[in-house]
Design a protein around this motif. Structure first.
Motif, PDB file in Angstrom:
ATOM      1  N   ARG A 154       0.824  -1.216   0.000  1.00  9.37           N
ATOM      2  CA  ARG A 154       0.000   0.000   0.000  1.00  9.37           C
ATOM      3  C   ARG A 154       0.855   1.261   0.000  1.00  9.37           C
ATOM      4  O   ARG A 154       0.591   2.210  -0.742  1.00  9.37           O
ATOM      5  CB  ARG A 154      -0.916  -0.016   1.224  1.00  9.37           C
ATOM      6  N   GLU A 155       1.895   1.286   0.826  1.00  9.98           N
ATOM      7  CA  GLU A 155       2.677   2.507   0.988  1.00  9.98           C
ATOM      8  C   GLU A 155       3.693   2.733  -0.126  1.00  9.98           C
ATOM      9  O   GLU A 155       4.168   3.847  -0.312  1.00  9.98           O
ATOM     10  CB  GLU A 155       3.367   2.504   2.348  1.00  9.98           C
ATOM     11  N   THR A 156       4.028   1.697  -0.877  1.00 11.33           N
ATOM     12  CA  THR A 156       4.966   1.896  -1.986  1.00 11.33           C
ATOM     13  C   THR A 156       4.263   2.256  -3.281  1.00 11.33           C
ATOM     14  O   THR A 156       4.721   3.123  -4.027  1.00 11.33           O
ATOM     15  CB  THR A 156       5.831   0.648  -2.215  1.00 11.33           C
ATOM     16  N   ALA A 175      -3.837   5.787  -8.614  1.00 10.44           N
ATOM     17  CA  ALA A 175      -5.021   6.575  -8.990  1.00 10.44           C
ATOM     18  C   ALA A 175      -4.720   8.071  -8.942  1.00 10.44           C
ATOM     19  O   ALA A 175      -5.217   8.844  -9.772  1.00 10.44           O
ATOM     20  CB  ALA A 175      -6.194   6.238  -8.073  1.00 10.44           C
ATOM     21  N   LEU A 176      -3.902   8.479  -7.993  1.00 13.17           N
ATOM     22  CA  LEU A 176      -3.525   9.889  -7.880  1.00 13.17           C
ATOM     23  C   LEU A 176      -2.596  10.316  -9.006  1.00 13.17           C
ATOM     24  O   LEU A 176      -2.636  11.461  -9.473  1.00 13.17           O
ATOM     25  CB  LEU A 176      -2.838  10.111  -6.524  1.00 13.17           C
ATOM     26  N   ARG A 187       5.862  -2.728 -11.853  1.00 18.14           N
ATOM     27  CA  ARG A 187       6.144  -2.762 -10.422  1.00 18.14           C
ATOM     28  C   ARG A 187       4.870  -2.680  -9.595  1.00 18.14           C
ATOM     29  O   ARG A 187       4.747  -3.330  -8.556  1.00 18.14           O
ATOM     30  CB  ARG A 187       7.097  -1.617 -10.063  1.00 18.14           C
ATOM     31  N   THR A 188       3.893  -1.897 -10.071  1.00 15.31           N
ATOM     32  CA  THR A 188       2.629  -1.823  -9.366  1.00 15.31           C
ATOM     33  C   THR A 188       1.889  -3.155  -9.450  1.00 15.31           C
ATOM     34  O   THR A 188       1.329  -3.632  -8.451  1.00 15.31           O
ATOM     35  CB  THR A 188       1.762  -0.688  -9.946  1.00 15.31           C
ATOM     36  N   GLY A 189       1.884  -3.769 -10.635  1.00 12.71           N
ATOM     37  CA  GLY A 189       1.263  -5.078 -10.773  1.00 12.71           C
ATOM     38  C   GLY A 189       1.915  -6.115  -9.883  1.00 12.71           C
ATOM     39  O   GLY A 189       1.242  -6.951  -9.271  1.00 12.71           O
ATOM     40  N   PHE A 190       3.240  -6.058  -9.793  1.00 12.12           N
ATOM     41  CA  PHE A 190       3.944  -7.013  -8.939  1.00 12.12           C
ATOM     42  C   PHE A 190       3.606  -6.804  -7.466  1.00 12.12           C
ATOM     43  O   PHE A 190       3.310  -7.757  -6.736  1.00 12.12           O
ATOM     44  CB  PHE A 190       5.451  -6.900  -9.148  1.00 12.12           C
ATOM     45  N   THR A 191       3.668  -5.551  -6.986  1.00 13.39           N
ATOM     46  CA  THR A 191       3.391  -5.337  -5.568  1.00 13.39           C
ATOM     47  C   THR A 191       1.930  -5.600  -5.228  1.00 13.39           C
ATOM     48  O   THR A 191       1.613  -5.900  -4.080  1.00 13.39           O
ATOM     49  CB  THR A 191       3.814  -3.927  -5.115  1.00 13.39           C
ATOM     50  N   LEU A 192       1.041  -5.516  -6.226  1.00 15.40           N
ATOM     51  CA  LEU A 192      -0.347  -5.921  -6.002  1.00 15.40           C
ATOM     52  C   LEU A 192      -0.412  -7.365  -5.508  1.00 15.40           C
ATOM     53  O   LEU A 192      -1.165  -7.689  -4.582  1.00 15.40           O
ATOM     54  CB  LEU A 192      -1.143  -5.767  -7.304  1.00 15.40           C
ATOM     55  N   VAL A 244      -7.706  -4.227  -2.959  1.00 15.18           N
ATOM     56  CA  VAL A 244      -6.936  -5.233  -2.234  1.00 15.18           C
ATOM     57  C   VAL A 244      -6.150  -4.635  -1.069  1.00 15.18           C
ATOM     58  O   VAL A 244      -6.136  -5.189   0.041  1.00 15.18           O
ATOM     59  CB  VAL A 244      -5.973  -5.964  -3.196  1.00 15.18           C
ATOM     60  N   HIS A 245      -5.485  -3.498  -1.298  1.00 13.09           N
ATOM     61  CA  HIS A 245      -4.553  -2.964  -0.295  1.00 13.09           C
ATOM     62  C   HIS A 245      -4.965  -1.617   0.271  1.00 13.09           C
ATOM     63  O   HIS A 245      -4.357  -1.163   1.259  1.00 13.09           O
ATOM     64  CB  HIS A 245      -3.156  -2.819  -0.893  1.00 13.09           C
ATOM     65  N   GLY A 246      -5.957  -0.950  -0.300  1.00 16.19           N
ATOM     66  CA  GLY A 246      -6.283   0.407   0.136  1.00 16.19           C
ATOM     67  C   GLY A 246      -5.391   1.423  -0.569  1.00 16.19           C
ATOM     68  O   GLY A 246      -4.697   1.102  -1.536  1.00 16.19           O
ATOM     69  N   THR A 247      -5.409   2.647  -0.091  1.00 18.39           N
ATOM     70  CA  THR A 247      -4.660   3.716  -0.722  1.00 18.39           C
ATOM     71  C   THR A 247      -3.526   4.194   0.166  1.00 18.39           C
ATOM     72  O   THR A 247      -3.583   4.123   1.389  1.00 18.39           O
ATOM     73  CB  THR A 247      -5.557   4.915  -1.075  1.00 18.39           C
ATOM     74  N   LYS A 248      -2.503   4.691  -0.477  1.00 18.50           N
ATOM     75  CA  LYS A 248      -1.302   5.169   0.205  1.00 18.50           C
ATOM     76  C   LYS A 248      -1.644   6.345   1.127  1.00 18.50           C
ATOM     77  O   LYS A 248      -2.488   7.190   0.789  1.00 18.50           O
ATOM     78  CB  LYS A 248      -0.279   5.596  -0.850  1.00 18.50           C
ATOM     79  N   THR A 249      -0.979   6.421   2.257  1.00 21.67           N
ATOM     80  CA  THR A 249      -1.165   7.545   3.167  1.00 21.67           C
ATOM     81  C   THR A 249      -0.849   8.857   2.450  1.00 21.67           C
ATOM     82  O   THR A 249       0.213   8.978   1.821  1.00 21.67           O
ATOM     83  CB  THR A 249      -0.229   7.412   4.394  1.00 21.67           C
ATOM     84  N   PRO A 250      -1.768   9.825   2.458  1.00 23.84           N
ATOM     85  CA  PRO A 250      -1.543  11.072   1.716  1.00 23.84           C
ATOM     86  C   PRO A 250      -0.280  11.802   2.175  1.00 23.84           C
ATOM     87  O   PRO A 250       0.080  11.786   3.356  1.00 23.84           O
ATOM     88  CB  PRO A 250      -2.782  11.911   2.020  1.00 23.84           C
ATOM     89  N   ARG A 251       0.393  12.410   1.213  1.00 23.31           N
ATOM     90  CA  ARG A 251       1.570  13.235   1.467  1.00 23.31           C
ATOM     91  C   ARG A 251       1.170  14.704   1.355  1.00 23.31           C
ATOM     92  O   ARG A 251       0.213  15.028   0.648  1.00 23.31           O
ATOM     93  CB  ARG A 251       2.673  12.948   0.468  1.00 23.31           C
ATOM     94  N   PRO A 252       1.909  15.592   2.033  1.00 27.60           N
ATOM     95  CA  PRO A 252       1.640  17.022   1.851  1.00 27.60           C
ATOM     96  C   PRO A 252       1.709  17.402   0.378  1.00 27.60           C
ATOM     97  O   PRO A 252       2.636  17.018  -0.329  1.00 27.60           O
ATOM     98  CB  PRO A 252       2.779  17.693   2.649  1.00 27.60           C
ATOM     99  N   GLY A 253       0.707  18.127  -0.082  1.00 25.47           N
ATOM    100  CA  GLY A 253       0.680  18.560  -1.470  1.00 25.47           C
ATOM    101  C   GLY A 253      -0.065  17.629  -2.394  1.00 25.47           C
ATOM    102  O   GLY A 253      -0.272  17.950  -3.571  1.00 25.47           O
ATOM    103  N   ASP A 254      -0.479  16.431  -1.906  1.00 26.92           N
ATOM    104  CA  ASP A 254      -1.240  15.503  -2.760  1.00 26.92           C
ATOM    105  C   ASP A 254      -2.592  16.107  -3.111  1.00 26.92           C
ATOM    106  O   ASP A 254      -3.187  16.833  -2.309  1.00 26.92           O
ATOM    107  CB  ASP A 254      -1.460  14.177  -2.025  1.00 26.92           C
TER     108      ASP A 254
END
Length: 280
Positions: free
Chosen positions: A161-163, A168-169, A200-205, A270-280
């Protein structure tokens, strides 16, 4: 290639894991191919002069420290940790150094450098993204190794999730870049970048189910194919294009309008969304 990703090591472990099931650090100075060692030495020697006391540490990542770099085809990838937040002057200085190295050494095809502050790399927010990147994918080149302050990592859903949980963003920005690309060179660079990112996204999925780690795009695509045969050929093709890109505008549109959105939806499910970063 399928045999490679199905290989299981001692004790039933997947590739890329230590006996405790943690992701092993990939790359080492000993694996740097002989042809690239003068480039690495020049970067190591010049970085302190370029950044002075602001430099905390520097790392190699990518094909050079993994030992898979190809003469005249591979770039030199650097991650640089500073004692404070990077400034425009820092970025300009490192960009100039990269241009100088690229001109001086024909064995590389460009230099890519990431600049972050030590504080950010060790922050709680980045623990399972940039922190993991330093601890597992980076090879120390200069200074104190920040991996000593970071945990061991497992190929679990939190890491997935975090990588890569921000596709979508990213997609709206990718569409803008595709629309702005007017030359074959620009489109080829985008195909290479997006192909690699999608593989890489498909793999980490599927990484937590596959329960292992690899940085090889073909191996990543084969791991993905075990769980998503309906999209397997697209990922296999993207793996090839990640190494040998074309300038096909139709391919770029398919990435941002079809494969990318599908991966983003599946990732969120499957994993949810990455924790938002400042400026997202």
């Amino acid at each position: 290639m399928t045999e490679t990703v199905h290989r299981v090591g001692p004790g039933g472990l997947r590739p890329g894991l230590d006996p405790q099931g943690h992701i092993e650090r990939e790359g080492s100075p000993e694996r740097v191919p002989h042809a690239f060692r003068p480039v690495v030495a020049a970067a190591r020697d010049r970085l302190p002069d370029v950044l002075g006391d602001r430099l905390h540490s520097a790392y190699l990542y990518g094909s050079v420290p993994r030992g898979t770099a190809r003469v005249g085809r591979s770039d030199l990838d650097l991650l640089i940790a500073l004692r404070a937040e990077p400034t425009d002057a820092d970025r300009d200085a490192v960009r100039t150094l990269g241009d100088d190295l690229d001109r001086a050494f024909g064995q590389i095809d460009g230099v890519g450098a990431l600049l972050y502050s030590r504080a950010r790399l060790l922050s709680d927010l980045e623990r399972y993204d940039l922190g993991w990147f330093v601890a597992c994918l980076c090879t120390p080149l200069l200074g104190e190794d920040l991996a000593e302050h970071l945990p061991r990592y497992r190929p679990d859903s939190r890491l997935a999730r975090e990588t890569n949980g921000d596709l979508a963003l990213l997609l709206p920005r990718w569409r803008d870049r595709v629309a702005a690309a007017t030359t074959e060179a620009e489109r080829r660079r985008l195909v290479r970048f997006m192909s690699r990112h999608l593989v890489r996204t498909g793999f980490t999925l599927v990484m937590p189910r596959w329960n292992g780690w690899t940085s090889d795009l073909h191996e990543m695509a084969e791991a993905f194919a075990r769980y998503h045969p309906e999209r397997a050929e697209e990922l296999r093709s993207a793996a090839v294009l990640g190494y040998e890109p074309t300038a096909d505008p139709g391919l770029l549109r398919s990435y941002v309008d079809d494969l990318g959105p599908w991966l983003a939806r599946e990732y969120t499910r499957v994993h949810g969304t990455k924790t938002p970063r400042p400026g997202d």
